[in-house]
Every structure is written in structure tokens, then in C-alpha cells.
Design a protein around this motif. Structure first.
Motif, short mmCIF file in Angstrom:
data_model
loop_
_atom_site.label_atom_id
_atom_site.label_comp_id
_atom_site.label_asym_id
_atom_site.label_seq_id
_atom_site.Cartn_x
_atom_site.Cartn_y
_atom_site.Cartn_z
N MET A 52 0.85 -1.18 0.00
CA MET A 52 0.00 0.00 0.00
C MET A 52 0.89 1.24 0.00
SD MET A 52 -2.83 1.14 2.85
CE MET A 52 -3.80 -0.29 2.53
N THR A 53 0.57 2.16 -0.85
CA THR A 53 1.35 3.39 -0.93
C THR A 53 0.95 4.33 0.21
OG1 THR A 53 -0.23 4.56 -2.32
CG2 THR A 53 1.40 3.17 -3.45
N PRO A 54 1.80 5.27 0.55
CA PRO A 54 1.43 6.24 1.59
C PRO A 54 0.14 7.00 1.23
CG PRO A 54 3.77 6.36 1.18
CD PRO A 54 3.20 5.42 0.15
N LYS A 55 -0.06 7.28 -0.05
CA LYS A 55 -1.25 8.00 -0.48
C LYS A 55 -2.52 7.15 -0.23
CE LYS A 55 -1.53 11.43 -3.92
NZ LYS A 55 -1.16 11.90 -5.22
N GLN A 56 -2.43 5.85 -0.52
CA GLN A 56 -3.57 4.96 -0.28
C GLN A 56 -3.86 4.87 1.22
OE1 GLN A 56 -1.76 1.61 -2.31
NE2 GLN A 56 -3.34 1.67 -3.91
N ALA A 57 -2.81 4.79 2.02
CA ALA A 57 -2.98 4.74 3.47
C ALA A 57 -3.64 6.02 3.99
CB ALA A 57 -1.63 4.51 4.15
N ASP A 58 -3.21 7.15 3.46
CA ASP A 58 -3.82 8.43 3.86
C ASP A 58 -5.30 8.47 3.50
OD1 ASP A 58 -1.47 9.36 4.93
OD2 ASP A 58 -0.91 10.55 3.15
N ARG A 59 -5.64 7.93 2.33
CA ARG A 59 -7.06 7.90 1.93
C ARG A 59 -7.89 7.05 2.89
NH1 ARG A 59 -5.36 8.22 -3.70
NH2 ARG A 59 -5.17 5.96 -3.78
N LEU A 60 -7.34 5.91 3.30
CA LEU A 60 -8.07 5.06 4.24
C LEU A 60 -8.23 5.75 5.59
CD1 LEU A 60 -6.68 1.46 3.55
CD2 LEU A 60 -8.93 2.39 2.96
N ARG A 61 -7.17 6.39 6.06
CA ARG A 61 -7.27 7.12 7.34
C ARG A 61 -8.31 8.24 7.25
NH1 ARG A 61 -1.73 6.81 6.79
NH2 ARG A 61 -0.83 5.13 8.01
N LYS A 62 -8.35 8.90 6.10
CA LYS A 62 -9.35 9.96 5.90
C LYS A 62 -10.76 9.38 5.91
CE LYS A 62 -10.68 13.78 2.84
NZ LYS A 62 -11.95 13.83 3.46
N LYS A 63 -10.94 8.21 5.31
CA LYS A 63 -12.26 7.56 5.32
C LYS A 63 -12.70 7.27 6.75
CE LYS A 63 -12.23 5.26 0.81
NZ LYS A 63 -12.32 3.97 0.11
N ILE A 64 -11.78 6.76 7.56
CA ILE A 64 -12.09 6.46 8.97
C ILE A 64 -12.48 7.74 9.69
CG2 ILE A 64 -11.13 5.72 11.18
CD1 ILE A 64 -9.37 3.73 9.53
N THR A 65 -11.69 8.78 9.51
CA THR A 65 -11.96 10.07 10.16
C THR A 65 -13.31 10.62 9.72
OG1 THR A 65 -9.60 10.55 10.28
CG2 THR A 65 -11.10 12.43 10.47
N ASP A 66 -13.60 10.55 8.43
CA ASP A 66 -14.88 11.06 7.92
C ASP A 66 -16.06 10.29 8.50
OD1 ASP A 66 -13.50 12.91 6.44
OD2 ASP A 66 -13.72 11.85 4.51
#
Length: 196
Positions: free
Chosen positions: A1-15
């Protein structure tokens, strides 16, 4: 998983957490008819953040105590418990997961799909579960989990509860007496809540 993909998942959790918190503020309770509360467990596993997943499942249990969940959600919760070395709780969650879908655990282990039971609405086939497991795309290895699950599913505790569950569901399928059905349903509910 790329850092960008990980950031997107973290953002989904936060949202999701933000939307759920807004519902609680607005209504005084969670009005999650969209089922957003079921998604973070998968994201935590995909991120390899099983500690964050454990925190989330504890929050979920506290705020949705009567929510039975869905088979995939229960499976993800099971993985999170195991990866956090909460083995007794993982054993219980494995039984709950089995009761939610009698084919899921065997499908994960690559065992052939058992014959569907008449009481199953639309059981998932092995190919559908395989697609789900493929989409999990976890950053943590599940090899140790698969080994533990194989062993646990061979224990007397699991086999007894699984057999009892299937037998009660078969009885319920053909029962028309309201009182007897009520009794069978109560017994079914107890199987997933057994802790010993």
C-alpha cells in the motif's frame, strides 16, 4: 500500500467517525441507516493498524451493544481481536461469526463450500467470499490467524456450538408452533453469547 492509499483510508475512517459524531449530536443517538459504522474495521485491517481497530471495536460495542453486525464485519472484528492477542474474545467472536454465516470461516481457510441449508436466505458462495477476502488487501499477514482458526475450529467448544447452532436452525425451519419457535430462537441467541 502506498502512503497515499494509506492516507485515503485514514481519511475515510476520520470522515465516518465525524459523520457518526454529528448524528449523535443532532439526534442524541446514532441514526446510521447507511451502515457507515461497519466500514472502519476493514480499513484498520487494510492499514495494518490492529490497535486502532481494537479501539474502534470497543467503541462500537459500547455504542451499539445490541447490533449483531454482518458476517464480514464480525470476521474483521475477529481478526482484530486475534492480532491484539485477545484470544478468549477471538474464540467467542469466531463462534458469533460462524452463527452469522456458517460458510465464511471455511471459505477463508480455503475449505470447500458446504451444502446450503434451507434456512439460509442467500448464502454467499465460495467465490463471493474469495472476492471479499481478496478485497481485504491487508497490510498484516493472516497466516498465523489462519493457523489459529484452523486449530480453534477443531476444538470441542467450537464443534459443539456449531453443531448445536445448525441443529437448532434446522428445527426452527420446520417449526410452526409460536411458543416452540420462541424457545428455539432464545436458544440460538444463547449460542453466540456463550463465553465458557
Amino acid at each position: 500500500m502506498t502512503p497515499k492509499q494509506a492516507d485515503r483510508l485514514r481519511k475515510k475512517i476520520t470522515d465516518i467517525r465525524r459523520v457518526l459524531a454529528a448524528e449523535k449530536r443532532k439526534f442524541g443517538w446514532y441514526d446510521d441507516s447507511r451502515g457507515l459504522r461497519y466500514f472502519p474495521t476493514k480499513y484498520y485491517i487494510q492499514l495494518g493498524d490492529v490497535a486502532g481497530g481494537l479501539t474502534y471495536t470497543r467503541w462500537f460495542a459500547k455504542n451499539f451493544p445490541d447490533d449483531a453486525g454482518f458476517p464480514a464485519f464480525l470476521f474483521e472484528w475477529l481478526v482484530i481481536l486475534f492480532k491484539n492477542k485477545k484470544i478468549k474474545e477471538a474464540e467467542q467472536k469466531a463462534i458469533e461469526t460462524f452463527c452469522s454465516d456458517i460458510h465464511l470461516l471455511n471459505s477463508f481457510l480455503g475449505r470447500p463450500h458446504a451444502v446450503s441449508e434451507p434456512w439460509e436466505d442467500e448464502p454467499r458462495t465460495d467465490s463471493l467470499w474469495a472476492e471479499y477476502f481478496g478485497s481485504l488487501g491487508t497490510e498484516v499477514s493472516l497466516t498465523d490467524f489462519a493457523e489459529w482458526l484452523t486449530g480453534f475450529m477443531a476444538t470441542e467448544r467450537f464443534l459443539t456450538n456449531a453443531g448445536k447452532y445448525v441443529d437448532l436452525r434446522r428445527q426452527l425451519q420446520g417449526e410452526h408452533n409460536v411458543e416452540q419457535r420462541r424457545h428455539l430462537v432464545a436458544q440460538l441467541g444463547e449460542i453466540a453469547r456463550i463465553t465458557g
